[in-house]
Write an enzyme that holds these catalytic residues in place. Structure first.
Site, PDB file in Angstrom:
ATOM      1  CB  SER A  10      37.251  31.821 -59.211  1.00 55.52           C
ATOM      2  OG  SER A  10      35.834  31.754 -59.302  1.00 55.52           O
ATOM      3  CE1 TYR A  43      36.868  35.778 -63.191  1.00 55.86           C
ATOM      4  CE2 TYR A  43      35.640  33.793 -62.641  1.00 55.86           C
ATOM      5  CZ  TYR A  43      36.373  34.895 -62.247  1.00 55.86           C
ATOM      6  OH  TYR A  43      36.625  35.105 -60.911  1.00 55.86           O
TER       7      TYR A  43
END
Length: 252
Positions: free
Chosen positions: A143, A156
């Site tokens: 990501s 995250y």
């Protein structure tokens, strides 16, 4: 380099977390490129719906095998049903949001299990067969948050940073066996899972302003990078993270 260097016809690809969203889009790209694709998720019902949809693109070349990628025994059971894997796409992931002082420990543990432990477990088991055959492609979906932080998603971001280093470590162990391990790091993509964010005019304005390309990513934007990393064309690319983010990580 000829077009045959990009040919993955007949290769068996396993895509985790592929009943919806980016995972299903990645699986679609592999089916359209001629691969035999195995879909995976925990819940059989949406997985079967995705299989039926994609099977129309490649009749007889799409299967669905449900198993929990965070559970070691279930991973081994599921992979025995899948069979030898030529291309592994570790896509399964989750998100939890809360300011750090309020972040529940259970949510942190769930993020680590789904975003990091699953990559380790599935890659370890699949790599054993790849070593025996002397070839293989392992692709991890990271990501833009592995490089850039935002409020309320610190755990995250930590998981996506961890998988980037896991990719490097797997490269160190596996490259000599003919196995390429790389990551794709998407920026902000419009999917059914991000509909609420896309609909938020203020957030969409921020994405469009912050991204040099001036727009949200579309899942089709990931196909080229995926197919390149899955094909022989990238056989000397290893341990890398390719950002597909419209330029977001290139600018302040």
């Amino acid at each position: 380099m000829s077009a045959s260097s990009f040919d993955i016809t007949g290769a068996r690809a396993l895509v985790t977390g592929s009943s919806q969203g980016i995972g299903k889009a990645l699986a679609r790209s592999l089916v359209e490129a001629g691969a035999e694709v195995v879909l995976n998720a925990r819940r059989p019902e949406p997985l079967e719906a995705a299989r039926a949809e994609l099977d129309e693109l490649g009749p007889g070349r799409v299967r669905a095998v449900a198993f929990d990628v965070t559970d070691e025994a279930d991973v081994c059971r599921g992979l025995a049903e899948v069979g030898p894997v030529d291309i592994l796409v570790n896509n399964a992931g989750m998100q939890r949001r809360a300011p750090l002082p309020d972040f529940p420990t259970a949510d942190f543990d769930a993020l680590m299990a789904t975003n990091v432990r699953s990559v380790f477990l599935v890659s370890r088991e699949v790599s054993r067969g790849m070593i025996e055959r002397g070839r293989g492609k392992i692709i991890v979906i990271a990501s833009v948050q592995s490089e850039l932080a935002r409020p309320a998603i610190a755990p995250y971001s930590a998981t996506k940073g961890a998988v980037r280093m896991l990719v490097k470590g797997m490269c160190a162990d596996l490259a000599r066996h003919g196995i390429c391990v790389n990551a794709i790091a998407p920026g902000y993509f419009a999917t059914e899972l991000t509909q609420a964010l896309v609909a938020d005019e203020q957030f969409t304005s921020w994405v469009e302003t912050r991204t040099p390309a001036g727009r949200w990513g579309q899942v089709a934007d990931l196909a080229g990078t995926l197919l390149w990393l899955a094909s022989p064309a990238s056989d000397f690319v290893n341990g890398q993270t390719i950002f597909v983010d419209g330029g977001m990580t290139a600018v302040l």
